[in-house]
Write a protein that holds these residues in place. Structure first.
Motif, PDB file in Angstrom:
ATOM      1  N   MET A 147       0.831  -1.201   0.000  1.00  0.00           N
ATOM      2  CA  MET A 147       0.000   0.000   0.000  1.00  0.00           C
ATOM      3  C   MET A 147       0.871   1.259   0.000  1.00  0.00           C
ATOM      4  O   MET A 147       0.642   2.183  -0.776  1.00  0.00           O
ATOM      5  N   LYS A 148       1.865   1.293   0.895  1.00  0.00           N
ATOM      6  CA  LYS A 148       2.747   2.464   0.950  1.00  0.00           C
ATOM      7  C   LYS A 148       3.563   2.590  -0.331  1.00  0.00           C
ATOM      8  O   LYS A 148       3.799   3.697  -0.826  1.00  0.00           O
ATOM      9  N   ARG A 149       3.994   1.449  -0.866  1.00  0.00           N
ATOM     10  CA  ARG A 149       4.793   1.492  -2.083  1.00  0.00           C
ATOM     11  C   ARG A 149       3.960   2.043  -3.240  1.00  0.00           C
ATOM     12  O   ARG A 149       4.444   2.838  -4.061  1.00  0.00           O
ATOM     13  N   GLY A 150       2.679   1.605  -3.327  1.00  0.00           N
ATOM     14  CA  GLY A 150       1.818   2.109  -4.392  1.00  0.00           C
ATOM     15  C   GLY A 150       1.540   3.593  -4.243  1.00  0.00           C
ATOM     16  O   GLY A 150       1.530   4.335  -5.238  1.00  0.00           O
ATOM     17  N   ALA A 151       1.315   4.061  -3.013  1.00  0.00           N
ATOM     18  CA  ALA A 151       1.068   5.489  -2.789  1.00  0.00           C
ATOM     19  C   ALA A 151       2.292   6.315  -3.159  1.00  0.00           C
ATOM     20  O   ALA A 151       2.175   7.394  -3.754  1.00  0.00           O
ATOM     21  N   LEU A 152       3.483   5.800  -2.829  1.00  0.00           N
ATOM     22  CA  LEU A 152       4.714   6.512  -3.179  1.00  0.00           C
ATOM     23  C   LEU A 152       4.871   6.611  -4.691  1.00  0.00           C
ATOM     24  O   LEU A 152       5.235   7.665  -5.234  1.00  0.00           O
ATOM     25  N   ARG A 153       4.560   5.513  -5.389  1.00  0.00           N
ATOM     26  CA  ARG A 153       4.685   5.510  -6.851  1.00  0.00           C
ATOM     27  C   ARG A 153       3.739   6.520  -7.478  1.00  0.00           C
ATOM     28  O   ARG A 153       4.108   7.248  -8.419  1.00  0.00           O
ATOM     29  N   ARG A 154       2.505   6.594  -6.959  1.00  0.00           N
ATOM     30  CA  ARG A 154       1.526   7.544  -7.513  1.00  0.00           C
ATOM     31  C   ARG A 154       1.970   8.985  -7.296  1.00  0.00           C
ATOM     32  O   ARG A 154       1.816   9.842  -8.177  1.00  0.00           O
ATOM     33  N   MET A 155       2.530   9.276  -6.112  1.00  0.00           N
ATOM     34  CA  MET A 155       2.989  10.641  -5.841  1.00  0.00           C
ATOM     35  C   MET A 155       4.177  11.009  -6.724  1.00  0.00           C
ATOM     36  O   MET A 155       4.289  12.160  -7.186  1.00  0.00           O
ATOM     37  N   LYS A 156       5.056  10.068  -6.983  1.00  0.00           N
ATOM     38  CA  LYS A 156       6.188  10.337  -7.889  1.00  0.00           C
ATOM     39  C   LYS A 156       5.685  10.649  -9.302  1.00  0.00           C
ATOM     40  O   LYS A 156       6.190  11.564  -9.976  1.00  0.00           O
ATOM     41  N   LEU A 157       4.707   9.865  -9.760  1.00  0.00           N
ATOM     42  CA  LEU A 157       4.150  10.101 -11.097  1.00  0.00           C
ATOM     43  C   LEU A 157       3.489  11.472 -11.173  1.00  0.00           C
ATOM     44  O   LEU A 157       3.617  12.185 -12.185  1.00  0.00           O
ATOM     45  N   LEU A 158       2.794  11.857 -10.083  1.00  0.00           N
ATOM     46  CA  LEU A 158       2.137  13.164 -10.081  1.00  0.00           C
ATOM     47  C   LEU A 158       3.160  14.287 -10.137  1.00  0.00           C
ATOM     48  O   LEU A 158       3.017  15.237 -10.930  1.00  0.00           O
ATOM     49  N   ALA A 159       4.215  14.194  -9.302  1.00  0.00           N
ATOM     50  CA  ALA A 159       5.236  15.247  -9.290  1.00  0.00           C
ATOM     51  C   ALA A 159       5.970  15.316 -10.619  1.00  0.00           C
ATOM     52  O   ALA A 159       6.224  16.415 -11.149  1.00  0.00           O
ATOM     53  N   THR A 160       6.291  14.150 -11.193  1.00  0.00           N
ATOM     54  CA  THR A 160       6.973  14.124 -12.494  1.00  0.00           C
ATOM     55  C   THR A 160       6.056  14.620 -13.592  1.00  0.00           C
ATOM     56  O   THR A 160       6.488  15.323 -14.529  1.00  0.00           O
ATOM     57  N   GLY A 161       4.765  14.278 -13.478  1.00  0.00           N
ATOM     58  CA  GLY A 161       3.799  14.752 -14.473  1.00  0.00           C
ATOM     59  C   GLY A 161       3.692  16.266 -14.499  1.00  0.00           C
ATOM     60  O   GLY A 161       3.586  16.880 -15.577  1.00  0.00           O
ATOM     61  N   LEU A 162       3.749  16.883 -13.313  1.00  0.00           N
ATOM     62  CA  LEU A 162       3.725  18.348 -13.266  1.00  0.00           C
ATOM     63  C   LEU A 162       4.959  18.950 -13.931  1.00  0.00           C
ATOM     64  O   LEU A 162       4.876  19.985 -14.614  1.00  0.00           O
ATOM     65  N   LEU A 163       6.129  18.296 -13.726  1.00  0.00           N
ATOM     66  CA  LEU A 163       7.354  18.772 -14.379  1.00  0.00           C
ATOM     67  C   LEU A 163       7.220  18.691 -15.900  1.00  0.00           C
ATOM     68  O   LEU A 163       7.568  19.643 -16.632  1.00  0.00           O
ATOM     69  N   VAL A 164       6.693  17.561 -16.380  1.00  0.00           N
ATOM     70  CA  VAL A 164       6.496  17.407 -17.825  1.00  0.00           C
ATOM     71  C   VAL A 164       5.492  18.436 -18.339  1.00  0.00           C
ATOM     72  O   VAL A 164       5.673  19.033 -19.425  1.00  0.00           O
ATOM     73  N   LEU A 165       4.423  18.667 -17.580  1.00  0.00           N
ATOM     74  CA  LEU A 165       3.429  19.654 -17.969  1.00  0.00           C
ATOM     75  C   LEU A 165       4.054  21.042 -18.086  1.00  0.00           C
ATOM     76  O   LEU A 165       3.784  21.781 -19.044  1.00  0.00           O
ATOM     77  N   MET A 166       4.906  21.423 -17.102  1.00  0.00           N
ATOM     78  CA  MET A 166       5.587  22.718 -17.150  1.00  0.00           C
ATOM     79  C   MET A 166       6.475  22.805 -18.390  1.00  0.00           C
ATOM     80  O   MET A 166       6.557  23.864 -19.051  1.00  0.00           O
ATOM     81  N   ALA A 167       7.139  21.684 -18.722  1.00  0.00           N
ATOM     82  CA  ALA A 167       8.025  21.679 -19.897  1.00  0.00           C
ATOM     83  C   ALA A 167       7.221  21.858 -21.184  1.00  0.00           C
ATOM     84  O   ALA A 167       7.619  22.614 -22.093  1.00  0.00           O
ATOM     85  N   VAL A 168       6.078  21.198 -21.297  1.00  0.00           N
ATOM     86  CA  VAL A 168       5.228  21.329 -22.490  1.00  0.00           C
ATOM     87  C   VAL A 168       4.702  22.762 -22.602  1.00  0.00           C
ATOM     88  O   VAL A 168       4.725  23.371 -23.700  1.00  0.00           O
ATOM     89  N   ILE A 169       4.228  23.302 -21.477  1.00  0.00           N
ATOM     90  CA  ILE A 169       3.723  24.675 -21.493  1.00  0.00           C
ATOM     91  C   ILE A 169       4.829  25.646 -21.889  1.00  0.00           C
ATOM     92  O   ILE A 169       4.608  26.599 -22.662  1.00  0.00           O
ATOM     93  N   PHE A 170       6.039  25.412 -21.342  1.00  0.00           N
ATOM     94  CA  PHE A 170       7.163  26.291 -21.680  1.00  0.00           C
ATOM     95  C   PHE A 170       7.464  26.234 -23.172  1.00  0.00           C
ATOM     96  O   PHE A 170       7.675  27.275 -23.821  1.00  0.00           O
ATOM     97  N   ALA A 171       7.490  25.030 -23.724  1.00  0.00           N
ATOM     98  CA  ALA A 171       7.807  24.896 -25.157  1.00  0.00           C
ATOM     99  C   ALA A 171       6.770  25.597 -26.026  1.00  0.00           C
ATOM    100  O   ALA A 171       7.111  26.321 -26.998  1.00  0.00           O
ATOM    101  N   VAL A 172       5.511  25.402 -25.720  1.00  0.00           N
ATOM    102  CA  VAL A 172       4.438  26.016 -26.523  1.00  0.00           C
ATOM    103  C   VAL A 172       4.468  27.538 -26.386  1.00  0.00           C
ATOM    104  O   VAL A 172       4.412  28.288 -27.387  1.00  0.00           O
ATOM    105  N   SER A 173       4.586  28.017 -25.155  1.00  0.00           N
ATOM    106  CA  SER A 173       4.566  29.470 -24.938  1.00  0.00           C
ATOM    107  C   SER A 173       5.815  30.134 -25.512  1.00  0.00           C
ATOM    108  O   SER A 173       5.747  31.263 -26.037  1.00  0.00           O
ATOM    109  N   PHE A 174       6.937  29.452 -25.435  1.00  0.00           N
ATOM    110  CA  PHE A 174       8.173  30.022 -25.981  1.00  0.00           C
ATOM    111  C   PHE A 174       8.076  30.148 -27.500  1.00  0.00           C
ATOM    112  O   PHE A 174       8.546  31.131 -28.091  1.00  0.00           O
ATOM    113  N   ALA A 175       7.449  29.138 -28.126  1.00  0.00           N
ATOM    114  CA  ALA A 175       7.333  29.168 -29.582  1.00  0.00           C
ATOM    115  C   ALA A 175       6.336  30.222 -30.059  1.00  0.00           C
ATOM    116  O   ALA A 175       6.497  30.807 -31.148  1.00  0.00           O
TER     117      ALA A 175
END
Length: 411
Positions: free
Chosen positions: A1-29
């Motif tokens: 249970m703890k391992r699954g919760a940790l994995r989900r939180m990592k995916l969420l934090a990494t997903g936000l980083l990817v989202l920021m990168a996509v937004i940056f690329a689009v807005s920069f262009a």
């Protein structure tokens, strides 16, 4: 249970980083065509910086980021021993200090808690079951041969290894000084008089057997009657006269015997020989073994029977203790003081040893294992740092860009 919760939180934090990168690329262009996208670019750029910085900080606790041997990374695996020692010292100083424990015990009120719990029959019954189960288990694990060896060893130490004569002599002297031997003499004389009065034929038969066979029968009868009457008269005389010579003779003999037991080497030697003869008798050892088995069987049967007198006594005693603790303030205060003193003594003696368990346990862990264990416990919360870093970085980037743009416009 703890391992699954940790994995989900990592995916969420990494997903936000990817989202920021996509937004940056689009807005920069598209910022040349749509100037307002500069603010979006600045916010996403700050979000990426914050997310990357906090990802590095969190990851550096448990491993080397991207496998690069950057100084002061993989902190937990490389410094787990120091962390374990620091954690042990922290627990020892802040949780196992005498002041903390005394304050906690005072606030809890051990006697009050125990009395409230024990005074309820259901709880006393439950505790009785636990005690009975523990004692039954202990009896089943005890080796009969070892118990017999222990009993024999104790007997040899306290019985065989001691000289009985002086103790017996001192006890006899104390009894004789109080005159308690007269009670025993009275009892023996009374029994003798009762037996003679009720069994004249048995007595005369004993006398006749010891007379010469050539005596005429009428002589036997005369002798038997004469001896019987004299014997009965003598016993009745001893019975009626507290100062009878026989009584005085018995007192003198017993006093001399008590003195000999304490001071006569020959008498002491005879008593020791008799003692060794009795204790070395195989029948006595067999009797001891049978006695232990009987005691063990009786205890086991009583402990296993919920309605036995032993278990009912234990249960009623526990309830009584609870009631007394609730009603007797002095007893409750004594118990609280005793518990506090016992806790202080244990802490003073074993506080460092208890805290050392933490550091020793951590030191036995493999570095990777320690990192995984700790990350599993706190890693999910640490991922919020990455998420917060992304959000705060976005806001900071937007604020910095807005202030810069305002200053450019002003000048």
């Amino acid at each position: 249970m703890k391992r699954g919760a940790l994995r989900r939180m990592k995916l969420l934090a990494t997903g936000l980083l990817v989202l920021m990168a996509v937004i940056f690329a689009v807005s920069f262009a598209l910022q040349g065509r749509y100037p307002w996208l500069q603010y979006v670019r600045a916010a996403s750029e700050g979000g990426m910086v914050g997310a990357l910085a906090d990802w590095f900080a969190v990851t550096a606790l448990f491993r080397r980021p991207l496998g690069l041997k950057i100084p002061h990374t993989a902190i937990i695996p490389t410094r787990k021993n120091e962390i374990g020692e620091s954690l042990g010292e922290f627990v020892e100083e802040n949780f196992l200090s005498d002041a903390v424990v005394q304050e906690k015990l005072a606030s809890v009120g051990v006697s009050r808690v125990v009395s409230g719990w024990l005074s309820q029959p259901a709880n006393a019954h439950r505790l009785t079951n636990e005690i009975a189960g523990g004692l039954t288990g202990a009896l089943s694990f005890l080796s009969d041969d070892e118990i017999r060896s222990v009993i024999e060893g104790l007997a040899r130490t306290h019985l065989v290894g001691r000289d009985w004569s002086p103790q017996i002599g001192e006890l006899a002297s104390s009894v004789l000084a109080t005159g308690h031997q007269h009670i025993a003499v009275d009892l023996l004389v009374d029994k003798a008089e009762q037996w003679l009065a009720a069994n004249p034929e048995s007595f005369t038969e004993l006398v006749s057997k010891r007379l010469p066979s050539w005596l005429p029968s009428f002589v036997d009868r005369l002798v038997d009657d004469r001896v019987y009457r004299e014997a009965l008269k003598f016993v009745q005389s001893v019975q009626a006269n507290p100062g009878h010579p026989l009584r005085k003779a018995l007192d003198e003999y017993l006093l001399r015997l008590a003195d000999d037991l304490q001071h006569d080497p020959a008498m002491m030697k005879r008593v020791e020989a008799l003692k060794e003869q009795v204790l070395d008798d195989p029948r006595l050892r067999e009797l001891a073994a049978l006695a232990w088995q009987a005691i063990k069987d009786a205890l086991t049967a009583s402990l296993e029977n919920p309605e036995s007198a032993l278990r009912l006594t234990i249960e009623s005693t526990l309830v009584d203790v609870g009631n007394r603790l609730a009603s007797d303030a002095r007893l409750a205060s004594t118990v609280d003081t005793w518990v506090a003193n016992a806790a202080s003594h244990l802490l003073a003696s074993y506080r460092h040893d208890i805290a050392a368990v933490i550091s020793e346990t951590v030191s036995r862990w493999d570095g990777k294992e320690a990192s995984q264990k700790i990350e599993l416990q706190v890693g999910r919360d640490l991922q919020f740092i990455r998420i917060n870093g992304t959000v705060v970085g976005s806001l900071a980037g937007l604020a910095i860009f807005a202030v810069a743009q305002g200053l450019l416009s002003a000048f």
